[in-house]
Write a protein that holds these residues in place. Structure first.
Motif, mmCIF file in Angstrom:
data_model
loop_
_atom_site.group_PDB
_atom_site.id
_atom_site.type_symbol
_atom_site.label_atom_id
_atom_site.label_comp_id
_atom_site.label_asym_id
_atom_site.label_seq_id
_atom_site.Cartn_x
_atom_site.Cartn_y
_atom_site.Cartn_z
ATOM 1 N N ARG A 74 0.828 -1.205 0.000
ATOM 2 C CA ARG A 74 0.000 0.000 0.000
ATOM 3 C C ARG A 74 0.864 1.256 0.000
ATOM 4 N N GLU A 75 1.920 1.250 0.786
ATOM 5 C CA GLU A 75 2.825 2.413 0.820
ATOM 6 C C GLU A 75 3.957 2.190 -0.181
ATOM 7 N N TRP A 76 3.602 2.124 -1.444
ATOM 8 C CA TRP A 76 4.595 1.905 -2.502
ATOM 9 C C TRP A 76 5.525 3.102 -2.580
ATOM 10 N N ASP A 77 6.822 2.855 -2.596
ATOM 11 C CA ASP A 77 7.830 3.912 -2.595
ATOM 12 C C ASP A 77 8.771 3.659 -3.761
ATOM 13 N N ASP A 78 8.755 4.543 -4.736
ATOM 14 C CA ASP A 78 9.575 4.339 -5.925
ATOM 15 C C ASP A 78 11.069 4.356 -5.632
ATOM 16 N N ALA A 79 11.446 4.804 -4.444
ATOM 17 C CA ALA A 79 12.866 4.799 -4.085
ATOM 18 C C ALA A 79 13.327 3.430 -3.607
ATOM 19 N N LEU A 80 12.385 2.543 -3.353
ATOM 20 C CA LEU A 80 12.731 1.218 -2.834
ATOM 21 C C LEU A 80 12.803 0.183 -3.948
ATOM 22 N N PRO A 81 13.586 -0.871 -3.738
ATOM 23 C CA PRO A 81 13.595 -1.979 -4.701
ATOM 24 C C PRO A 81 12.266 -2.732 -4.648
ATOM 25 N N ILE A 82 12.071 -3.625 -5.595
ATOM 26 C CA ILE A 82 10.819 -4.357 -5.731
ATOM 27 C C ILE A 82 11.085 -5.851 -5.590
ATOM 28 N N ALA A 83 10.207 -6.513 -4.852
ATOM 29 C CA ALA A 83 10.210 -7.969 -4.773
ATOM 30 C C ALA A 83 8.972 -8.495 -5.485
ATOM 31 N N LEU A 84 9.170 -9.366 -6.442
ATOM 32 C CA LEU A 84 8.082 -9.996 -7.189
ATOM 33 C C LEU A 84 7.923 -11.429 -6.699
#
Length: 308
Positions: A74-84
């Motif tokens: 919910r608190e998506w932060d474009d500065a953070l990496p992504i886990a799929l």
């Protein structure tokens, strides 16, 4: 009789690839055995209070129609990496689906503000309902993650993930290896393609598939070590292999993920793995299988977060 002329599957002519008639005959043998809406979508709906839920596609085969859902931080932060995290690429692999849902419900909150999560729990709902490997067109979605994919399920996920680019740091694709791999799905594959069926063993336990083109042995070891606290790890066979591939470390084999069109090769993530549990083992319960999948996801995320 030679292997190529011995009948080992009830559809088709040995040595001759299926055409439209054989595929229609195969499809007529498939029946709904469980409910995607009741067992999967209902669980996703319960997560809406804590996560964002995205409908990223729609699959239809005749009168059967299925929305495709992904669950996001919910608190998506474009500065953070992504886990799929992906499950249910093969619909019959139950703990792939319910292990992903278990991770979301019991563990995902622990990673809030540290990494963005994108979880697609059931990529192939038609096959989930029919407890099958293929989609309704007798296509394996997990060999179809490539340009101009013949599988709508694979194409939809590719479209969802494509804008994320290089920000995907880790991808965990949740699978099972079952007794029916040997009794139904491998014979069906050989029959469909007009090839001889060559029996193989089914490994008893959990193992992972690394990317032979970009191996990450320490990452795979971390996943194996975490899951070993939940369920047993598959041993190698007498030839030092698991499902025909050399064992490079306890519970670890390698495939060229992208070359084979596998879901785990979907992104350019540095860290990626395909998990495989064995739900038919007398030493494992469905609860253990789901827990093992969730443990694998947690271990993968922890490994990545512990590094710069």
């Amino acid at each position: 009789m030679t292997a190529s002329t011995t009948a080992f599957y009830p559809i088709g002519t040995p040595g001759v690839a299926w055409g439209a008639t054989e595929k229609a005959q195969w499809l007529s043998r498939q029946s709904r055995q469980r409910s995607y809406m009741d067992e999967v979508v209902s669980a996703i709906e319960r997560l809406r209070a804590r996560f964002d839920v995205v409908e990223y596609g729609h699959i239809a085969y005749g009168d059967d129609a299925y929305p495709l859902f992904a669950v996001k931080s919910r608190e998506w932060d474009d500065a953070l990496p992504i886990a799929l995290v992906t499950g249910g690429v093969h619909g019959y692999e139950t703990s792939g689906v319910h292990g992903a849902l278990r991770f979301l419900d019991r563990h995902a909150d622990d990673y809030a503000g540290r990494i963005n999560l994108l979880v697609a729990p059931c990529i192939s709902p038609w096959a989930y309902e029919r407890i099958h490997r293929w989609n309704a067109n007798a296509i394996d979605p997990n060999r179809s993650f490539r340009a101009n994919s013949p599988a709508a399920e694979s194409a939809a996920l590719m479209q969802l993930v494509e804008p994320l680019g290089a920000r995907v740091a880790v991808h965990v694709d949740l699978h099972e290896t079952t007794d029916t791999d040997e009794t139904e799905f491998r014979p069906a594959l050989a029959a469909r393609d007009g090839k001889p069926f060559e029996p193989d063993g089914v490994p008893d336990g959990f193992y992972v598939v690394d990317d032979s083109e970009h191996p990450q042995p320490a990452f795979q070891e971390a996943v194996i070590n975490a899951v070993a606290q939940v369920t047993h790890i598959a041993p190698s066979d007498a030839n030092g292999q698991i499902i025909g591939s050399p064992v490079v470390a306890p519970g670890v084999i390698r495939y060229p993920l992208r070359k084979l069109g596998l879901c785990a090769g979907l992104t350019d993530a540095r860290y990626k793995t395909t998990t495989e549990v064995y739900p038919d083992s007398p030493r494992a319960t469905p609860e253990q299988c789901n827990a093992a999948q969730a443990a694998a996801v947690c271990a993968a995320l922890d490994f990545v977060l512990d590094r710069p």
